[in-house]
Design a protein around this motif. Sequence first.
Motif, PDB file in Angstrom:
ATOM      1  N   ARG A 190      42.242  50.797  29.515  1.00  0.00           N
ATOM      2  CA  ARG A 190      42.769  49.511  29.085  1.00  0.00           C
ATOM      3  C   ARG A 190      43.870  49.057  30.037  1.00  0.00           C
ATOM      4  NH1 ARG A 190      43.445  47.382  23.157  1.00  0.00           N
ATOM      5  NH2 ARG A 190      41.402  48.330  23.244  1.00  0.00           N
ATOM      6  N   PHE A 191      43.810  47.797  30.424  1.00  0.00           N
ATOM      7  CA  PHE A 191      44.818  47.180  31.287  1.00  0.00           C
ATOM      8  C   PHE A 191      45.449  46.010  30.547  1.00  0.00           C
ATOM      9  CE2 PHE A 191      41.946  49.299  34.147  1.00  0.00           C
ATOM     10  CZ  PHE A 191      42.780  49.842  35.101  1.00  0.00           C
ATOM     11  N   TYR A 192      46.730  45.780  30.783  1.00  0.00           N
ATOM     12  CA  TYR A 192      47.478  44.680  30.175  1.00  0.00           C
ATOM     13  C   TYR A 192      47.893  43.728  31.284  1.00  0.00           C
ATOM     14  CZ  TYR A 192      47.612  47.939  26.321  1.00  0.00           C
ATOM     15  OH  TYR A 192      47.256  48.809  25.325  1.00  0.00           O
ATOM     16  N   ALA A 193      47.878  42.445  30.989  1.00  0.00           N
ATOM     17  CA  ALA A 193      48.176  41.462  32.030  1.00  0.00           C
ATOM     18  C   ALA A 193      49.037  40.334  31.483  1.00  0.00           C
ATOM     19  CB  ALA A 193      46.879  40.885  32.594  1.00  0.00           C
ATOM     20  N   SER A 194      49.867  39.780  32.355  1.00  0.00           N
ATOM     21  CA  SER A 194      50.572  38.534  32.082  1.00  0.00           C
ATOM     22  C   SER A 194      49.816  37.447  32.834  1.00  0.00           C
ATOM     23  CB  SER A 194      52.013  38.597  32.589  1.00  0.00           C
ATOM     24  OG  SER A 194      52.730  39.569  31.862  1.00  0.00           O
ATOM     25  N   LEU A 248      43.489  29.799  35.948  1.00  0.00           N
ATOM     26  CA  LEU A 248      44.039  31.036  35.417  1.00  0.00           C
ATOM     27  C   LEU A 248      44.497  31.887  36.590  1.00  0.00           C
ATOM     28  CD1 LEU A 248      43.210  33.104  32.518  1.00  0.00           C
ATOM     29  CD2 LEU A 248      42.934  34.280  34.697  1.00  0.00           C
ATOM     30  N   ASP A 249      45.721  32.390  36.516  1.00  0.00           N
ATOM     31  CA  ASP A 249      46.289  33.227  37.560  1.00  0.00           C
ATOM     32  C   ASP A 249      46.854  34.494  36.905  1.00  0.00           C
ATOM     33  OD1 ASP A 249      47.270  34.036  40.089  1.00  0.00           O
ATOM     34  OD2 ASP A 249      49.224  33.177  39.645  1.00  0.00           O
ATOM     35  N   VAL A 250      46.404  35.659  37.374  1.00  0.00           N
ATOM     36  CA  VAL A 250      46.934  36.921  36.861  1.00  0.00           C
ATOM     37  C   VAL A 250      48.255  37.171  37.557  1.00  0.00           C
ATOM     38  CG1 VAL A 250      46.549  39.390  36.618  1.00  0.00           C
ATOM     39  CG2 VAL A 250      44.621  37.823  36.434  1.00  0.00           C
ATOM     40  N   ALA A 251      49.347  37.103  36.795  1.00  0.00           N
ATOM     41  CA  ALA A 251      50.683  37.251  37.370  1.00  0.00           C
ATOM     42  C   ALA A 251      51.069  38.708  37.528  1.00  0.00           C
ATOM     43  CB  ALA A 251      51.701  36.530  36.500  1.00  0.00           C
ATOM     44  N   GLU A 252      50.658  39.552  36.570  1.00  0.00           N
ATOM     45  CA  GLU A 252      51.067  40.953  36.593  1.00  0.00           C
ATOM     46  C   GLU A 252      50.015  41.772  35.859  1.00  0.00           C
ATOM     47  OE1 GLU A 252      54.551  43.559  34.469  1.00  0.00           O
ATOM     48  OE2 GLU A 252      55.057  41.557  35.160  1.00  0.00           O
ATOM     49  N   LEU A 253      49.693  42.923  36.387  1.00  0.00           N
ATOM     50  CA  LEU A 253      48.719  43.801  35.763  1.00  0.00           C
ATOM     51  C   LEU A 253      49.270  45.204  35.702  1.00  0.00           C
ATOM     52  CD1 LEU A 253      45.760  43.905  34.718  1.00  0.00           C
ATOM     53  CD2 LEU A 253      45.098  44.596  37.013  1.00  0.00           C
ATOM     54  N   SER A 254      49.167  45.825  34.530  1.00  0.00           N
ATOM     55  CA  SER A 254      49.644  47.205  34.391  1.00  0.00           C
ATOM     56  C   SER A 254      48.699  47.962  33.480  1.00  0.00           C
ATOM     57  CB  SER A 254      51.062  47.226  33.819  1.00  0.00           C
ATOM     58  OG  SER A 254      51.068  46.670  32.527  1.00  0.00           O
ATOM     59  N   ASP A 255      48.793  49.284  33.537  1.00  0.00           N
ATOM     60  CA  ASP A 255      47.925  50.094  32.668  1.00  0.00           C
ATOM     61  C   ASP A 255      48.751  50.858  31.656  1.00  0.00           C
ATOM     62  OD1 ASP A 255      49.096  51.832  34.476  1.00  0.00           O
ATOM     63  OD2 ASP A 255      47.218  52.765  35.072  1.00  0.00           O
TER      64      ASP A 255
END
Length: 60
Positions: free
Chosen positions: A10-14, A53-60
């Motif tokens: 699972r990844f979380y994104a702003s 849509l622009d992915v600003a930040e992605l983390s796991d």
Amino acid sequence: MALPKKKLKRFYASLHVTRVEDWCVEAETAEQARALLAGGEGDRLRIGDCVYLDVAELSD
């Protein structure tokens, strides 16, 4: 023979999302209506479709 499925991570994104919305406001002139809408007045009729849509930040 079926291959075992890979476990998904699972990844979380702003996200920064831009969409078109339909709004209305009552005013005496188009200029006044623009000013009212820019000031946050009016009623949203529907949330429109995403146009960017622009992915600003992605983390796991």
